[in-house]
Structures are given as C-alpha cells and as structure tokens.
Scaffold this motif. Structure first.
Motif, PDB file in Angstrom:
ATOM      1  N   LEU A   4     -17.567 -25.531  64.052  1.00  0.00           N
ATOM      2  CA  LEU A   4     -17.667 -26.121  62.716  1.00  0.00           C
ATOM      3  C   LEU A   4     -16.332 -26.084  61.980  1.00  0.00           C
ATOM      4  N   PHE A   5     -15.545 -25.034  62.207  1.00  0.00           N
ATOM      5  CA  PHE A   5     -14.238 -24.946  61.552  1.00  0.00           C
ATOM      6  C   PHE A   5     -13.333 -26.095  61.999  1.00  0.00           C
ATOM      7  N   GLU A   6     -13.500 -26.551  63.239  1.00  0.00           N
ATOM      8  CA  GLU A   6     -12.706 -27.683  63.722  1.00  0.00           C
ATOM      9  C   GLU A   6     -13.223 -29.006  63.171  1.00  0.00           C
ATOM     10  N   LEU A   7     -14.554 -29.119  63.079  1.00  0.00           N
ATOM     11  CA  LEU A   7     -15.153 -30.371  62.627  1.00  0.00           C
ATOM     12  C   LEU A   7     -15.091 -30.523  61.110  1.00  0.00           C
ATOM     13  N   GLU A   8     -15.264 -29.398  60.395  1.00  0.00           N
ATOM     14  CA  GLU A   8     -15.284 -29.424  58.926  1.00  0.00           C
ATOM     15  C   GLU A   8     -14.381 -28.310  58.395  1.00  0.00           C
ATOM     16  N   ALA A   9     -13.110 -28.521  58.507  1.00  0.00           N
ATOM     17  CA  ALA A   9     -12.155 -27.467  58.175  1.00  0.00           C
ATOM     18  C   ALA A   9     -12.242 -27.025  56.719  1.00  0.00           C
ATOM     19  N   SER A  10     -12.671 -27.880  55.819  1.00  0.00           N
ATOM     20  CA  SER A  10     -12.685 -27.538  54.395  1.00  0.00           C
ATOM     21  C   SER A  10     -14.080 -27.249  53.851  1.00  0.00           C
ATOM     22  N   ASN A  11     -15.081 -27.180  54.726  1.00  0.00           N
ATOM     23  CA  ASN A  11     -16.450 -26.909  54.273  1.00  0.00           C
ATOM     24  C   ASN A  11     -16.636 -25.407  54.081  1.00  0.00           C
ATOM     25  N   SER A  71      -9.921 -13.789  53.609  1.00  0.00           N
ATOM     26  CA  SER A  71      -8.478 -13.982  53.521  1.00  0.00           C
ATOM     27  C   SER A  71      -8.081 -15.341  54.089  1.00  0.00           C
ATOM     28  N   ARG A  72      -8.743 -15.726  55.164  1.00  0.00           N
ATOM     29  CA  ARG A  72      -8.479 -17.031  55.762  1.00  0.00           C
ATOM     30  C   ARG A  72      -8.874 -18.146  54.800  1.00  0.00           C
ATOM     31  N   MET A  73      -9.975 -17.964  54.111  1.00  0.00           N
ATOM     32  CA  MET A  73     -10.423 -18.966  53.134  1.00  0.00           C
ATOM     33  C   MET A  73      -9.397 -19.118  52.016  1.00  0.00           C
ATOM     34  N   ARG A  74      -8.854 -18.000  51.562  1.00  0.00           N
ATOM     35  CA  ARG A  74      -7.853 -18.060  50.490  1.00  0.00           C
ATOM     36  C   ARG A  74      -6.596 -18.792  50.955  1.00  0.00           C
ATOM     37  N   LYS A  75      -6.161 -18.532  52.183  1.00  0.00           N
ATOM     38  CA  LYS A  75      -4.969 -19.182  52.699  1.00  0.00           C
ATOM     39  C   LYS A  75      -5.158 -20.694  52.826  1.00  0.00           C
ATOM     40  N   LEU A  76      -6.380 -21.086  53.206  1.00  0.00           N
ATOM     41  CA  LEU A  76      -6.672 -22.504  53.365  1.00  0.00           C
ATOM     42  C   LEU A  76      -7.043 -23.184  52.047  1.00  0.00           C
ATOM     43  N   GLY A  77      -7.160 -22.377  50.982  1.00  0.00           N
ATOM     44  CA  GLY A  77      -7.523 -22.942  49.686  1.00  0.00           C
ATOM     45  C   GLY A  77      -8.969 -23.400  49.606  1.00  0.00           C
ATOM     46  N   ILE A  78      -9.845 -22.759  50.382  1.00  0.00           N
ATOM     47  CA  ILE A  78     -11.257 -23.145  50.406  1.00  0.00           C
ATOM     48  C   ILE A  78     -12.012 -22.344  49.355  1.00  0.00           C
TER      49      ILE A  78
END
Length: 432
Positions: free
Chosen positions: A348-355, A380-387
C-alpha cells in the motif's frame, strides 16, 4: 462523408461532434471527444464562428475530455457572441465547469444566467452529486424548490443520491413525497434512487417497501436491495433475493456479484461467498474484477484465514490494487497479525504513498502487540514524508437540520455542552 463534403456549413461540425460524443466505450469516448475538439479547431481555422447549435456540442466534448482551457475559450466566445441569454448554451457551460472540477466557476456561470429552466438546475445538482458534494447539491435543490421550479424525473434521482451522501433522511423523505405527488414513482430510476437513499440512511424496512411497491424492476433495483441487506448484516436474506432475481429472469451483472459477495462478507457466509465467486465465471461467463477480488480477500480475512487471503492475492491475474491490499491490512488489524500486515502495508505504501490511513492502521497493529519502537519509526517516517492524518467527520440530523462534526474541531455553538454530555456518558459507561 464529412471529409468528402464540398462545402461545410455551421451544422456540419456540430452534427459530427454530436455523433463523436455518443458512441463507444469509455476509452473510445475519450478519444472521440478529443477528436471532436480537433475537428472544432480545424473548423475555426476555416473562418467560421460557432453558433448556439455548435457550442453546446463542443462544451460536451470539453467535459468528456476534461479540457478546461478549451472550455474557457468557449465561455469567452459565448460572451462575445451574445449567447448569455441562451439557456441551452449556458447550461452547457455550467455542466462543463462542474465536470472539470471548477465548482466556483460553475456557480458563477449559473448565477449569471438571465433565465433558468429545470434542465439548468438538473445540470448543476447532478454535477455536484457526481463530484461528491451532496450537501451543496441539497442547497441548490432547496433553492430550486423555493423558486417554484417544477421538479421532474431527472431531478429526483440526483437529489436522492445527495441525500444519501449527506445523510439527510428528512429531505429524502420529502423528495419521496414529491415523487409520489408528481406520479414519478413508476419511473425505475426514481425507485432505484429511493432504495439507495434509504439503504444509506439505515432504513432497511423503507428500502424494502419501495422495492415491493415498484411496478417495474431492473437489475439495478435488485442489486440495490441486495446491497442494502448485505451492509445491514442480513447476508442470508440478500442471497435469497439473489436467487429470486435469477428466478425472475433478471441476469445478474458485475455490480450484482459485488453486492452478493459484500453480503457474504458482512454476514460471515464463507462457503456461500466462495460459491458466488465461482459462479461468476462458470455460470455467467463474467471475469472477476478488482472489486470482486477485494471482496473475497475481505471475506477470507474476516474468518482469520489471512494466509489463504495472501495466497489468494498472489494468484490474482490482475495487478493487485489498493482496495485488495487494504482489505487484507484491515483484517490484519482485527487479528493483530504483524507479519502479513507488514506485507500488505508495504504494498500500500507503494500504491498510495500519501494515504495516511495505511500508516495509521499499521501503527495500531504495532501498538496492539506492544512494538512501540516500530510505532515510533512509522510516525517518524510519516513526519518526514509530510503525511498528516485526515480528521474523522460525522453528520447528525436534528430537527430536520444536518450538523457536521469533525475530529478536533469545536466550531459548533453548543460544543461545550455537547462535550460535557459526552464526558458524562463516558463515565457512566465505565461504571460497574
């Protein structure tokens, strides 16, 4: 024939554009819409100027091809040519802006119309419904009703759909009454919309009553009621309806099988669901779509057959989509299966990177099993990606008025009192 015409006139491109936009599948339609716009561009180069017959055809092509730039040029042509008083032309402008996602422009074009008919209102209401703006569509309908514009068979289904989207049962019942008063109940599309509206509003009995009273039914009618029973956990009743539909000679389509599989999933009918899935190809020659595969993954997952569900996904002939992996991840959350949950989440992270929902579900699995380091890494990963997590939202109807409540917001004038009551109820529920 068009190419061989020795002399072109204003109606020639209009007729061809109209033909191009009314034939073929969705993919071919898009190609033909673009071809229609190319013909129109060539038409302009000959020195002709579009008239009130040509412009609505080209606006339809703009809507289909999502060509906002050409649509705006046509808007300018409408103003220059003095067609602002033409209801058909202006309705085409509103429809084009709605379908291109420019709702503010659509509203402005609608407000600037010197005269409106029921078609104009239907265009803006149906466009808002298709765009998912049910509440705005209801506001337009109320404005239309107050203005004394007579509702027709095209208005009612769109308004009922918006009632289902907005959860406004009171208005939906009012529209039901209007349909009865105007003798529109015999229209299949109106009946289907009523069933769908009552189903989404949680009124199973009313949906079934509409079904019983309908003088004519089609596959959409049966499918709507099957889906209605399914989402209310009445899986066995839904399958009885499915058998009745087949016995009546109505051929189930792809949407019908989706409704039947959903009913099996919500009703816990594993063996029946497997049978329905096999029946699609063996008895009706229908190839399962992504929705059907997602329903089967959900069905297996609800019975904690997560390994089988994962193997099922790997055997899917189509490229697994987010809905398929999402169904598996949701089941992993129910049973706190970290290993398979990580596989589903990675896809899902590949298909919907910003979900953000996928990250939240995986984090909740980690929390349930006490893997707090993984939770911290994921956040932490969510914060880096701005999600950012999308806040939840609910609608509640009180005294024929719909109230919207969003998580983390307290804009309601009685928010303080509401929270005090909620706190008191929470304390009562925790008491032994």
């Amino acid at each position: 024939m068009f190419e061989e015409m020795p002399r072109l006139n204003l109606l020639s491109p209009a007729a061809l554009s109209s033909t191009l936009r009314n034939c073929g599948s969705l993919e071919s339609m898009i190609s033909l819409w673009r071809e229609a716009l190319d013909i129109y561009n060539g038409f302009q180069k000959t020195g002709f100027r579009p008239d009130h017959y040509t412009i609505p055809c080209v606006l339809k092509a703009c809507s289909g091809a999502m060509d906002l730039l050409m649509g705006r040029k046509l808007h300018g042509c409408v103003v220059v040519s003095g067609y602002q008083d033409n209801v058909i032309v202006c309705s085409g402008l509103v429809d084009m802006y709605v379908k291109c996602g420019r709702l503010c422009d659509a509203r402005q074009a609608f407000d600037e119309m010197s005269q409106r008919d029921v078609v104009s209102w239907n265009v803006v209401i149906s466009g808002l419904v298709r765009a998912g703006y049910g509440i705005e569509a209801l506001r337009f309908f109320c404005e239309m009703h107050r203005g004394g514009v007579r509702v027709d068979r095209m208005t009612v289904p769109s308004v009922l759909t918006s009632c289902g989207q907005a959860g406004d049962l009171a208005v939906g019942k009012g529209v039901h009454g209007i349909a009865l008063k105007l003798v529109l109940f015999s229209d299949i599309a109106v009946g289907n919309a009523l069933i769908d509206m009552y189903a989404k509003s949680g009124c199973l009995h009313e949906a079934h009553q509409v079904f019983v009273e309908m003088p004519q039914r089609d596959v959409i009618t049966w499918t709507s009621l099957i889906w209605c029973y399914g989402i209310h956990g009445r899986g066995k009743d839904a399958l009885v309806l499915f058998d009745e539909m087949v016995a009546c000679g109505v051929m189930p389509n792809s949407a019908t099988f989706t409704a039947a599989l959903t009913s099996c999933s919500h009703g816990g009918l594993l063996d029946e669901g497997r049978g329905i899935f096999s029946m699609m190809r063996q008895h009706y020659g229908l190839d399962p779509s992504v929705e059907h595969y997602a329903c089967m993954v959900d069905l297996l997952g609800r019975h904690e057959l997560l390994d089988e569900a994962l193997a099922f996904i790997k055997g899917v002939p189509l490229a697994p989509t987010a809905s398929i992996w999402g169904a598996l991840l949701s089941s992993c959350r129910t049973y706190n299966n970290v290993e398979i949950g990580e596989i589903a989440a990675a896809a899902l992270f590949e298909l919907e990177a910003s979900n953000s929902s996928n990250y939240i579900v995986l984090a909740s699995i980690y929390e349930a099993v006490g893997q707090w380091e993984c939770v911290s890494e994921l956040r932490s990963r969510m914060r880096k990606l701005g999600i950012v997590k999308t806040p939840g939202c609910s609608w509640l109807t009180v005294k024929n008025r719909v109230y919207c409540f969003a998580q983390g917001k307290s804009s309601h004038p009685k928010a303080k009192v509401i929270h005090e009551v909620l706190d008191g109820l929470s304390q009562l529920m925790m008491m032994p």
